[in-house]
Design an enzyme around this catalytic site. Structure first.
Site, PDB file in Angstrom:
ATOM      1  CG  ASP A 186       5.509   3.634   1.747  1.00 36.28           C
ATOM      2  OD1 ASP A 186       5.560   4.331   2.778  1.00 36.28           O
ATOM      3  OD2 ASP A 186       4.471   3.460   1.091  1.00 36.28           O
ATOM      4  CE  LYS A 212      -0.897   5.562   7.785  1.00 37.63           C
ATOM      5  NZ  LYS A 212      -0.568   4.937   6.497  1.00 37.63           N
ATOM      6  CG  PHE A 219      -1.839   1.219   1.205  1.00 35.85           C
ATOM      7  CD1 PHE A 219      -2.951   1.243   0.367  1.00 35.85           C
ATOM      8  CD2 PHE A 219      -1.579   2.340   1.979  1.00 35.85           C
ATOM      9  CE1 PHE A 219      -3.794   2.345   0.309  1.00 35.85           C
ATOM     10  CE2 PHE A 219      -2.414   3.449   1.927  1.00 35.85           C
ATOM     11  CZ  PHE A 219      -3.525   3.456   1.098  1.00 35.85           C
TER      12      PHE A 219
HETATM   13  C1  LIG Z   1      -0.831   5.202   5.101  1.00 31.15           C
HETATM   14  C2  LIG Z   1       0.201   4.830   4.139  1.00 31.15           C
HETATM   15  C3  LIG Z   1       0.391   5.566   2.961  1.00 31.15           C
HETATM   16  C4  LIG Z   1      -0.509   6.701   2.547  1.00 31.15           C
HETATM   17  O1  LIG Z   1      -0.420   7.779   3.416  1.00 31.15           O
HETATM   18  P1  LIG Z   1      -1.520   8.960   3.327  1.00 31.15           P
HETATM   19  O2  LIG Z   1      -1.032   9.959   4.320  1.00 31.15           O
HETATM   20  O3  LIG Z   1      -2.839   8.347   3.689  1.00 31.15           O
HETATM   21  O4  LIG Z   1      -1.501   9.467   1.937  1.00 31.15           O
HETATM   22  C5  LIG Z   1       1.431   5.198   2.121  1.00 31.15           C
HETATM   23  N1  LIG Z   1       2.244   4.169   2.426  1.00 31.15           N
HETATM   24  C6  LIG Z   1       2.096   3.448   3.562  1.00 31.15           C
HETATM   25  C7  LIG Z   1       3.053   2.338   3.851  1.00 31.15           C
HETATM   26  C8  LIG Z   1       1.064   3.740   4.446  1.00 31.15           C
HETATM   27  O5  LIG Z   1       0.902   3.003   5.553  1.00 31.15           O
END
Ligand SMILES: *Cc1c(COP(=O)(O)O)cnc(C)c1O
Length: 400
Positions: free
Chosen positions: A220, A249, A135
């Site tokens: 990521d 986050k 994700f």
């Molecule tokens: C939550 C998340 C995202 C997206 O972040 P947003 O602030 O909602 O755009 C991208 N990568 C990972 C691994 C995430 O957990």
């Protein structure tokens, strides 16, 4: 249904399935709904509330900075943006930073950087290998990188240049690599996929492969960054350094901020390549400094390790009681339990009754991502409540 849920139903685009609960205030690892009922929060704003809700240090910084300066645009320098940049660079393997507002945006920037890198250093290569089940966010390029067709199908065609391979499988990365490949993008732990932890060997091999082929290794770290795994950055838990990483986050502890960072050899963006109006604004950066500083100076990483270990132990005890809990997995304060059946929604609902908030990323999986300042006592209390919720669902469904 509370009046707020009725009113929301009239005006919201219903893009999220929401739990019928309106949260009015929070303090530490606890929140209160609009009727005054108290809940232990194992969701933490989706792994965002690093220091818990309305932490006094954050409140103080937000009040002080908002009196001083909130936003100026990136036409100018601001002091908090420089300070947060220095703090992140000093405490990571990275050399340069770009600030934005969210995780998707951070990945979007990292993807642009990788494509420019390919243009300059890999004969125009532009393809990015990412993993199935990953994700990376909801903007078009981030969704294209995301290895889950469910998030893509209503929005086809996807931007091209993304190739998906199984996670934790180095051979798959090797055979997907071509002259067109410029980067490999992975989460150090797949969070939204239900907390999937890869092997250290996979991470080591990925690093080696990217070095051999001249590919950028992009982590990521939107979910794993800022202490979630018990190390400031997730890569530290695996002993492997990426060339680029994205954060969001936990970085602002609840205030929206994102960033992507690169090592010098990968930091190829130059004036005109990228930009943002709000990204790196002084309010968000000031609170980011407070959060990162607090994490580093107040033993938050050690706490995440300790409370994380306790969480594992408590969940394993629960597993011994219920054979239908098939797995307890995760690291630090990013953990999950998996059930034999698709009961995570039922357990989530029952947990609310018992005053506990949890997250269900998959029909058979619950994820636990509480604030990193949670005590072992609060972990025990949460798992006690979870145990009650699970027992209730098991009884109703006749599970053994
Ligand atoms: C939550 C998340 C995202 C997206 O972040 P947003 O602030 O909602 O755009 C991208 N990568 C990972 C691994 C995430 O957990």
């Amino acid at each position: 249904m509370s009046q707020w849920q009725e009113r929301a139903a009239k005006v919201y685009m219903t893009t999220n399935k929401r739990v019928p609960l309106t949260i009015e205030r929070g303090k530490g690892v606890w929140v209160w709904d609009d009727s005054g009922k108290k809940y232990l929060d194992f969701v933490g704003g989706w792994a965002v509330n690093t220091l818990g809700h309305s932490h006094p240090a954050m409140v103080k910084t937000l009040a002080a900075q908002s009196k001083k300066l909130i936003q100026t645009s990136n036409q100018f320098y601001t002091i908090p943006q420089v300070q947060l940049g220095e703090l992140l660079v000093k405490n990571s393997c990275m050399d340069q930073v770009f600030f934005c507002n969210s995780g998707a945006e951070a990945n979007e920037g990292a993807i642009k950087l990788a494509r420019k890198y390919g243009k300059l250093k890999r004969n125009g290569a532009y393809e990015i290998i990412s993993t199935e089940g990953s994700f990376h966010g909801r903007t078009l390029a981030a969704v294209a990188a995301t290895g889950n067709p469910h998030y893509q199908e209503n929005f086809l065609p996807m931007p091209s240049g993304f190739v998906h391979v199984p996670y934790n499988d180095i051979e798959a990365v090797m055979s997907a690599t071509t002259d067109k490949t410029c980067a490999v993008l992975i989460e150090p732990v797949q969070g939204e996929n239900g907390v999937i932890v890869p092997s250290k060997e996979y991470m080591r091999q990925l690093r080696k492969w990217c070095d051999e082929k001249g590919l950028l290794l992009i982590f990521d770290e939107v979910q794993t960054g800022i202490g979630r795994l018990g190390t400031l950055f997730g890569y530290e838990a695996f002993g492997v350094e990426p060339d680029v990483m994205s954060l969001a986050k936990g970085l602002g502890g609840g205030v929206p901020i994102g960033a992507f960072l690169a090592k010098k050899h990968a930091a190829v963006l130059t004036p005109g390549d990228h930009g943002t109006t709000f990204g790196g604004n002084p309010l968000a950066c000031a609170v980011g400094c407070t959060v990162v500083d607090y994490v580093l100076k107040r033993k938050v990483l050690a706490n995440a390790k300790k409370s994380g270990a306790r969480l594992t132990k408590d969940l394993q005890k629960l597993q011994k009681k219920h054979a239908f809990i098939t797995e307890v997995r995760g690291q630090g304060l990013l953990q999950a339990v998996q059930f034999k059946d698709d009961i995570s929604g039922d357990v989530l609902t029952a947990a609310i009754k018992h005053g506990l908030l949890v997250n269900a990323p998959r029909p058979n999986t619950l994820r636990f991502i509480p604030p990193l300042v949670i005590t072992t006592h609060e972990v025990d209390e949460g798992v006690k409540r979870l145990g009650k919720a699970i027992a209730e669902v098991a009884k109703a469904k006749g599970l053994k």
